[in-house]
Design an enzyme around this catalytic site. Structure first.
Site, PDB file in Angstrom:
ATOM      1  N   LYS A  14      -9.101  -0.640 -10.357  1.00 19.07           N
ATOM      2  CA  LYS A  14      -7.883   0.075 -10.756  1.00 19.07           C
ATOM      3  C   LYS A  14      -6.803  -0.872 -11.270  1.00 19.07           C
ATOM      4  O   LYS A  14      -6.188  -0.602 -12.289  1.00 19.07           O
ATOM      5  CB  LYS A  14      -7.258   0.814  -9.554  1.00 19.07           C
ATOM      6  CG  LYS A  14      -8.070   1.925  -8.991  1.00 19.07           C
ATOM      7  CD  LYS A  14      -7.271   2.648  -7.900  1.00 19.07           C
ATOM      8  CE  LYS A  14      -6.913   1.761  -6.723  1.00 19.07           C
ATOM      9  NZ  LYS A  14      -8.041   1.415  -5.855  1.00 19.07           N
ATOM     10  N   ARG A  89      -1.915   8.406  -2.370  1.00 19.45           N
ATOM     11  CA  ARG A  89      -3.159   8.234  -1.632  1.00 19.45           C
ATOM     12  C   ARG A  89      -3.313   9.263  -0.525  1.00 19.45           C
ATOM     13  O   ARG A  89      -4.355   9.310   0.123  1.00 19.45           O
ATOM     14  CB  ARG A  89      -3.193   6.847  -0.995  1.00 19.45           C
ATOM     15  CG  ARG A  89      -3.752   5.764  -1.878  1.00 19.45           C
ATOM     16  CD  ARG A  89      -3.472   4.419  -1.222  1.00 19.45           C
ATOM     17  NE  ARG A  89      -4.560   3.513  -1.365  1.00 19.45           N
ATOM     18  CZ  ARG A  89      -4.505   2.374  -2.077  1.00 19.45           C
ATOM     19  NH1 ARG A  89      -3.410   2.038  -2.725  1.00 19.45           N
ATOM     20  NH2 ARG A  89      -5.531   1.585  -2.132  1.00 19.45           N
ATOM     21  N   ARG A 128     -14.387 -10.973  -4.459  1.00 14.93           N
ATOM     22  CA  ARG A 128     -12.939 -11.158  -4.597  1.00 14.93           C
ATOM     23  C   ARG A 128     -12.368 -11.880  -3.376  1.00 14.93           C
ATOM     24  O   ARG A 128     -11.464 -12.704  -3.499  1.00 14.93           O
ATOM     25  CB  ARG A 128     -12.248  -9.791  -4.753  1.00 14.93           C
ATOM     26  CG  ARG A 128     -10.756  -9.921  -4.955  1.00 14.93           C
ATOM     27  CD  ARG A 128     -10.124  -8.616  -5.378  1.00 14.93           C
ATOM     28  NE  ARG A 128      -9.867  -7.740  -4.253  1.00 14.93           N
ATOM     29  CZ  ARG A 128      -9.422  -6.490  -4.364  1.00 14.93           C
ATOM     30  NH1 ARG A 128      -9.219  -5.967  -5.550  1.00 14.93           N
ATOM     31  NH2 ARG A 128      -9.195  -5.762  -3.307  1.00 14.93           N
ATOM     32  N   ARG A 134      -7.653 -12.780   0.125  1.00 13.90           N
ATOM     33  CA  ARG A 134      -6.790 -11.695   0.606  1.00 13.90           C
ATOM     34  C   ARG A 134      -7.141 -11.356   2.043  1.00 13.90           C
ATOM     35  O   ARG A 134      -8.302 -11.172   2.379  1.00 13.90           O
ATOM     36  CB  ARG A 134      -6.991 -10.445  -0.266  1.00 13.90           C
ATOM     37  CG  ARG A 134      -5.925 -10.294  -1.328  1.00 13.90           C
ATOM     38  CD  ARG A 134      -6.233  -9.158  -2.267  1.00 13.90           C
ATOM     39  NE  ARG A 134      -6.339  -7.846  -1.627  1.00 13.90           N
ATOM     40  CZ  ARG A 134      -6.280  -6.706  -2.293  1.00 13.90           C
ATOM     41  NH1 ARG A 134      -6.097  -6.715  -3.599  1.00 13.90           N
ATOM     42  NH2 ARG A 134      -6.401  -5.558  -1.674  1.00 13.90           N
ATOM     43  N   ARG A 145     -11.527   0.170   4.673  1.00 13.95           N
ATOM     44  CA  ARG A 145     -10.758   0.686   3.537  1.00 13.95           C
ATOM     45  C   ARG A 145     -11.556   1.701   2.725  1.00 13.95           C
ATOM     46  O   ARG A 145     -10.996   2.671   2.208  1.00 13.95           O
ATOM     47  CB  ARG A 145     -10.277  -0.470   2.649  1.00 13.95           C
ATOM     48  CG  ARG A 145      -9.088  -1.172   3.289  1.00 13.95           C
ATOM     49  CD  ARG A 145      -8.870  -2.558   2.720  1.00 13.95           C
ATOM     50  NE  ARG A 145      -8.545  -2.517   1.328  1.00 13.95           N
ATOM     51  CZ  ARG A 145      -8.948  -3.418   0.438  1.00 13.95           C
ATOM     52  NH1 ARG A 145      -9.710  -4.406   0.797  1.00 13.95           N
ATOM     53  NH2 ARG A 145      -8.582  -3.311  -0.808  1.00 13.95           N
TER      54      ARG A 145
HETATM   55  P1  ADP Z   1      -7.222  -1.549  -3.238  1.00 13.43           P
HETATM   56  O1  ADP Z   1      -7.048  -1.032  -4.629  1.00 13.43           O
HETATM   57  O2  ADP Z   1      -8.182  -2.677  -3.156  1.00 13.43           O
HETATM   58  O3  ADP Z   1      -7.450  -0.464  -2.231  1.00 13.43           O
HETATM   59  P2  ADP Z   1      -4.378  -1.993  -3.126  1.00 13.43           P
HETATM   60  O4  ADP Z   1      -3.906  -3.296  -3.651  1.00 13.43           O
HETATM   61  O5  ADP Z   1      -4.146  -0.796  -3.956  1.00 13.43           O
HETATM   62  O6  ADP Z   1      -5.890  -2.203  -2.766  1.00 13.43           O
HETATM   63  O7  ADP Z   1      -3.713  -1.719  -1.678  1.00 13.43           O
HETATM   64  C1  ADP Z   1      -3.792  -2.661  -0.633  1.00 13.43           C
HETATM   65  C2  ADP Z   1      -3.263  -2.046   0.654  1.00 13.43           C
HETATM   66  O8  ADP Z   1      -1.878  -1.685   0.503  1.00 13.43           O
HETATM   67  C3  ADP Z   1      -3.930  -0.747   1.111  1.00 13.43           C
HETATM   68  O9  ADP Z   1      -5.135  -0.979   1.821  1.00 13.43           O
HETATM   69  C4  ADP Z   1      -2.828  -0.145   1.996  1.00 13.43           C
HETATM   70  O10 ADP Z   1      -2.748  -0.763   3.270  1.00 13.43           O
HETATM   71  C5  ADP Z   1      -1.569  -0.497   1.229  1.00 13.43           C
HETATM   72  N1  ADP Z   1      -1.213   0.592   0.279  1.00 13.43           N
HETATM   73  C6  ADP Z   1      -1.200   0.497  -1.076  1.00 13.43           C
HETATM   74  N2  ADP Z   1      -0.829   1.666  -1.634  1.00 13.43           N
HETATM   75  C7  ADP Z   1      -0.625   2.530  -0.600  1.00 13.43           C
HETATM   76  C8  ADP Z   1      -0.257   3.903  -0.507  1.00 13.43           C
HETATM   77  N3  ADP Z   1      -0.036   4.639  -1.613  1.00 13.43           N
HETATM   78  N4  ADP Z   1      -0.138   4.453   0.720  1.00 13.43           N
HETATM   79  C9  ADP Z   1      -0.351   3.747   1.828  1.00 13.43           C
HETATM   80  N5  ADP Z   1      -0.720   2.450   1.822  1.00 13.43           N
HETATM   81  C10 ADP Z   1      -0.856   1.849   0.630  1.00 13.43           C
END
Ligand code: ADP
Length: 190
Positions: A14, A89, A128, A134, A145
């Site tokens: 994404k 989300r 990654r 990370r 996740r």
């Molecule tokens: P990925 O695309 O690998 O899931 P992101 O960089 O989008 O990772 O998000 C990393 C973390 O940030 C998520 O696992 C969550 O803990 C937090 N996060 C990101 N966006 C949201 C959201 N919309 N609501 C709740 N937590 C979020």
């Protein structure tokens, strides 16, 4: 096309696609994950509030995430549109976004979701983890996740499909191939 969501499980690509597609339409790519990570790095109060959830692979609570997103979308660079990566989300976040958009007399143009084979996702995330180090990329957290995504976020796709906004795109292959597919799905001739 100036108000777009990009969705998909962790590892679907994404973030990479968000930047490509946003550049194509001349709108900012807003990534909630990236905003949280930079706040964690800078040691802000928001970062402190988010960190333990992120490290465990859980979602940051809606109140925290919604307040941050509302503030970010209220900035001037988002006035003409935005591409959201990683938000909404949860159903509560869908409701918040609906309210923000209604307040601005705006609506969504499209919701793109990237589909990638489950084994490929795990392989990408493990790779990654080796490159980016990370904290939320350890194997246990990666699996958690995926599970949280399936439980909390996948149901949102049906909601956007019911609104006639959802398009699914095959997320396998090179970055360039995937972005060409996304643009095609959005009706852009490439
Ligand atoms: P990925 O695309 O690998 O899931 P992101 O960089 O989008 O990772 O998000 C990393 C973390 O940030 C998520 O696992 C969550 O803990 C937090 N996060 C990101 N966006 C949201 C959201 N919309 N609501 C709740 N937590 C979020």
């Amino acid at each position: 096309m100036n108000r777009i969501l990009i969705m998909g499980p962790p590892g679907a690509g994404k973030g990479t696609q968000a930047v490509e597609i946003a550049a194509h339409f001349g709108i900012p790519a807003v990534s909630t994950g990236a905003i949280f990570r930079s706040n964690v790095e800078d040691g802000t109060a928001l970062g402190d509030a988010a960190r333990r959830y992120m490290d465990a692979g859980e979602y940051v609570p809606d109140e925290v995430t919604n307040a941050m997103l509302r503030d970010r979308l209220g900035r001037r660079d988002c006035a003409g549109g935005f591409l959201l990566d990683g938000y909404p989300r949860t159903l509560a976040q869908v409701a918040e976004l609906d309210e923000i958009l209604a307040g601005a007399d705006a609506c969504l143009d499209a919701v793109v979701s990237l589909r990638v084979d489950a084994e490929e996702l795990i392989a990408r995330l493990v790779r990654r983890a080796q490159i980016e180090n990370r904290a939320d990329d350890t194997e246990d957290v990666v699996r958690r996740r995926q599970q949280v995504y399936a439980e909390e976020t996948a149901p949102l796709l049906a909601e956007y499909a019911a609104r006639g906004l959802h398009v699914t795109v095959d997320g396998s292959g090179t970055v360039h191939k995937v972005s060409a597919r996304v643009l095609e799905a959005l009706g852009v001739r490439t």
